[in-house]
Write an enzyme that holds these catalytic residues in place. Structure first.
Site, PDB file in Angstrom:
ATOM      1  N   MET A  18       0.909  -1.239   0.127  1.00  0.00           N
ATOM      2  CA  MET A  18       0.099   0.093  -0.062  1.00  0.00           C
ATOM      3  C   MET A  18       0.979   1.147  -0.143  1.00  0.00           C
ATOM      4  SD  MET A  18      -3.262  -0.687   2.449  1.00  0.00           S
ATOM      5  CE  MET A  18      -3.753   0.890   2.379  1.00  0.00           C
ATOM      6  N   SER A  20       2.601   2.718  -2.352  1.00  0.00           N
ATOM      7  CA  SER A  20       3.760   2.526  -3.301  1.00  0.00           C
ATOM      8  C   SER A  20       3.302   3.038  -4.601  1.00  0.00           C
ATOM      9  CB  SER A  20       4.341   1.175  -3.344  1.00  0.00           C
ATOM     10  OG  SER A  20       3.216   0.313  -4.120  1.00  0.00           O
ATOM     11  N   ASP A  89      -7.828  -2.417 -10.755  1.00  0.00           N
ATOM     12  CA  ASP A  89      -7.387  -2.067  -9.685  1.00  0.00           C
ATOM     13  C   ASP A  89      -7.706  -2.906  -8.516  1.00  0.00           C
ATOM     14  OD1 ASP A  89      -5.545  -0.415  -8.185  1.00  0.00           O
ATOM     15  OD2 ASP A  89      -7.014   0.928  -8.113  1.00  0.00           O
ATOM     16  N   GLU A  90      -7.078  -2.833  -7.556  1.00  0.00           N
ATOM     17  CA  GLU A  90      -6.945  -3.806  -6.234  1.00  0.00           C
ATOM     18  C   GLU A  90      -7.281  -5.395  -6.829  1.00  0.00           C
ATOM     19  OE1 GLU A  90      -6.679  -2.721  -3.212  1.00  0.00           O
ATOM     20  OE2 GLU A  90      -7.232  -0.334  -3.783  1.00  0.00           O
ATOM     21  N   ALA A  91      -6.356  -5.665  -7.724  1.00  0.00           N
ATOM     22  CA  ALA A  91      -6.353  -6.978  -8.471  1.00  0.00           C
ATOM     23  C   ALA A  91      -6.351  -8.332  -7.607  1.00  0.00           C
ATOM     24  CB  ALA A  91      -5.623  -7.004  -9.368  1.00  0.00           C
TER      25      ALA A  91
HETATM   26  P1  ADP Z   1      -1.143   2.329  -3.867  1.00  0.00           P
HETATM   27  O1  ADP Z   1      -2.308   2.107  -5.047  1.00  0.00           O
HETATM   28  O2  ADP Z   1      -0.003   1.477  -3.934  1.00  0.00           O
HETATM   29  O3  ADP Z   1      -1.685   2.145  -2.349  1.00  0.00           O
HETATM   30  P2  ADP Z   1      -1.528   5.270  -4.660  1.00  0.00           P
HETATM   31  O4  ADP Z   1      -1.192   5.467  -6.085  1.00  0.00           O
HETATM   32  O5  ADP Z   1      -2.911   5.081  -4.263  1.00  0.00           O
HETATM   33  O6  ADP Z   1      -0.797   3.726  -3.998  1.00  0.00           O
HETATM   34  O7  ADP Z   1      -0.604   6.385  -3.582  1.00  0.00           O
HETATM   35  C1  ADP Z   1       0.699   6.562  -3.779  1.00  0.00           C
HETATM   36  C2  ADP Z   1       0.687   8.041  -2.955  1.00  0.00           C
HETATM   37  O8  ADP Z   1       0.740   8.094  -1.789  1.00  0.00           O
HETATM   38  C3  ADP Z   1       2.199   8.736  -3.399  1.00  0.00           C
HETATM   39  O9  ADP Z   1       2.378   9.396  -4.589  1.00  0.00           O
HETATM   40  C4  ADP Z   1       2.255   9.591  -2.109  1.00  0.00           C
HETATM   41  O10 ADP Z   1       1.881  10.766  -2.426  1.00  0.00           O
HETATM   42  C5  ADP Z   1       1.400   8.929  -1.185  1.00  0.00           C
HETATM   43  N1  ADP Z   1       1.980   8.371   0.127  1.00  0.00           N
HETATM   44  C6  ADP Z   1       1.604   8.304   1.404  1.00  0.00           C
HETATM   45  N2  ADP Z   1       2.218   7.781   2.018  1.00  0.00           N
HETATM   46  C7  ADP Z   1       3.140   7.169   1.287  1.00  0.00           C
HETATM   47  C8  ADP Z   1       4.375   6.264   1.556  1.00  0.00           C
HETATM   48  N3  ADP Z   1       4.666   5.698   2.778  1.00  0.00           N
HETATM   49  N4  ADP Z   1       5.444   6.004   0.607  1.00  0.00           N
HETATM   50  C9  ADP Z   1       5.051   6.674  -0.488  1.00  0.00           C
HETATM   51  N5  ADP Z   1       4.064   7.134  -0.732  1.00  0.00           N
HETATM   52  C10 ADP Z   1       3.266   7.482   0.054  1.00  0.00           C
END
Ligand code: ADP
Ligand code: ZN
Length: 204
Positions: A18, A20, A89-91
Site C-alpha cells: 500500500m 507504493s 485495480d485492487e487485483a
Molecule cells: P497504492 O495504490 O500503491 O496504495 P497510491 O497510488 O494510491 O498507492 O498512492 C501513492 C501516493 O501515496 C504517493 O504518490 C504519495 O503521495 C502517497 N503516500 C502516502 N504515504 C506514502 C508512503 N509511505 N510512501 C510513498 N508514498 C506515500
C-alpha cells in the site's frame, strides 16, 4: 511495451505494498492508452469502497472512473468486446478466477493492466497476484517509503488489531514498512512516552 505488435494481447502487472503508487501508475498507463485513442475499461472489486463507488482513487487523489464488479468473472460479463485496454485495480481482491480471466482476455488480443498488493499484512504472497506474475509479459514492482526509517518499503504494516485477511482501510489502519521495520502479526502499539505511568522512565 509500446512497441508491441498490433493486435497482440498481453498482461502487465503493477504490484507492491500500500502507498507504493500502484493506483497512480495504473491511472497513468490508462490515461496514456486513452491519449492513444484506445478503448479503455477500468474495473475494481466491490470490496474497495475506500473513497468512491465508481472510481479508482490514489492516495494522492488521482481519479479514474471504474466499473465495480464482485469478482473477476464479472469482468467478462461487463466487458464491451470493442475494448482494447482493460485496467484492474485492487487485483488482489478479484479472486482466483482473475488468472483465467486475464489470460483469456490477453489471448483475445486485449492489453490487461492489473495493479494489486503482492503480499498481505503478514508478508505472505497475496493470491492471485503471484500466479498472475508468472503469466505476465511485464511486471513492475513499486516500493513505498518506510514510515519508520525512510528506506524503500515493500511491506504493508497493519496498525489495527484483527485476524482477518482483509480489513479495508487506508491511512491510520496501514502503513508502509521496509523489511527491517516490518512487524508481522499483532500490531504492538508503542506506548508514547507521555502516556507512560510516572516513574517508569526513571527505571530505564
Ligand atoms: P497504492 O495504490 O500503491 O496504495 P497510491 O497510488 O494510491 O498507492 O498512492 C501513492 C501516493 O501515496 C504517493 O504518490 C504519495 O503521495 C502517497 N503516500 C502516502 N504515504 C506514502 C508512503 N509511505 N510512501 C510513498 N508514498 C506515500
Ligand atoms: Zn524501515
Amino acid at each position: 511495451m509500446d512497441v508491441m505488435i498490433h493486435n497482440t494481447g498481453w498482461i502487465e502487472v503493477v504490484c507492491g505494498p500500500m502507498f507504493s503508487g500502484k493506483s497512480e501508475e495504473l491511472i497513468r498507463r490508462l490515461r496514456r492508452a486513452m491519449i492513444a485513442r484506445k478503448r479503455v475499461q477500468v474495473f475494481k472489486p466491490v470490496i474497495d469502497q475506500r473513497y468512491s463507488d465508481d472510481e479508482i482513487v490514489s492516495h494522492a487523489d488521482a481519479r479514474l472512473s471504474a466499473i465495480v464488479v464482485k469478482d473477476a468473472t464479472e469482468i467478462l460479463s461487463k466487458l464491451d468486446w470493442r475494448t482494447q485496454v482493460i485496467g484492474v485495480d485492487e487485483a488482489n481482491f478479484m479472486g482466483p478466477e482473475l488468472v483465467r480471466v486475464a489470460s483469456q482476455l490477453a489471448d483475445a488480443g486485449k492489453q490487461v493492466i492489473a495493479a494489486g498488493l503482492d503480499t498481505d499484512y503478514l508478508g505472505r504472497p497475496f493470491t492471485p497476484i503471484p500466479e498472475l506474475l508468472c503469466l505476465a509479459e511485464a511486471i513492475t514492482k513499486t516500493l513505498a517509503i518506510c514510515m519508520r526509517c525512510g528506506n524503500p518499503a515493500k511491506h504493508t504494516q497493519r496498525l489495527v488489531e484483527s485476524e482477518d485477511l482483509i480489513v479495508v482501510g487506508a491511512a491510520g489502519m496501514y502503513e508502509a514498512r521496509c523489511r527491517r521495520c516490518f512487524e508481522p502479526g499483532a500490531p504492538r502499539q508503542e506506548v508514547l512516552p507521555f502516556l507512560r505511568p510516572p516513574g517508569k522512565d526513571a527505571a530505564r
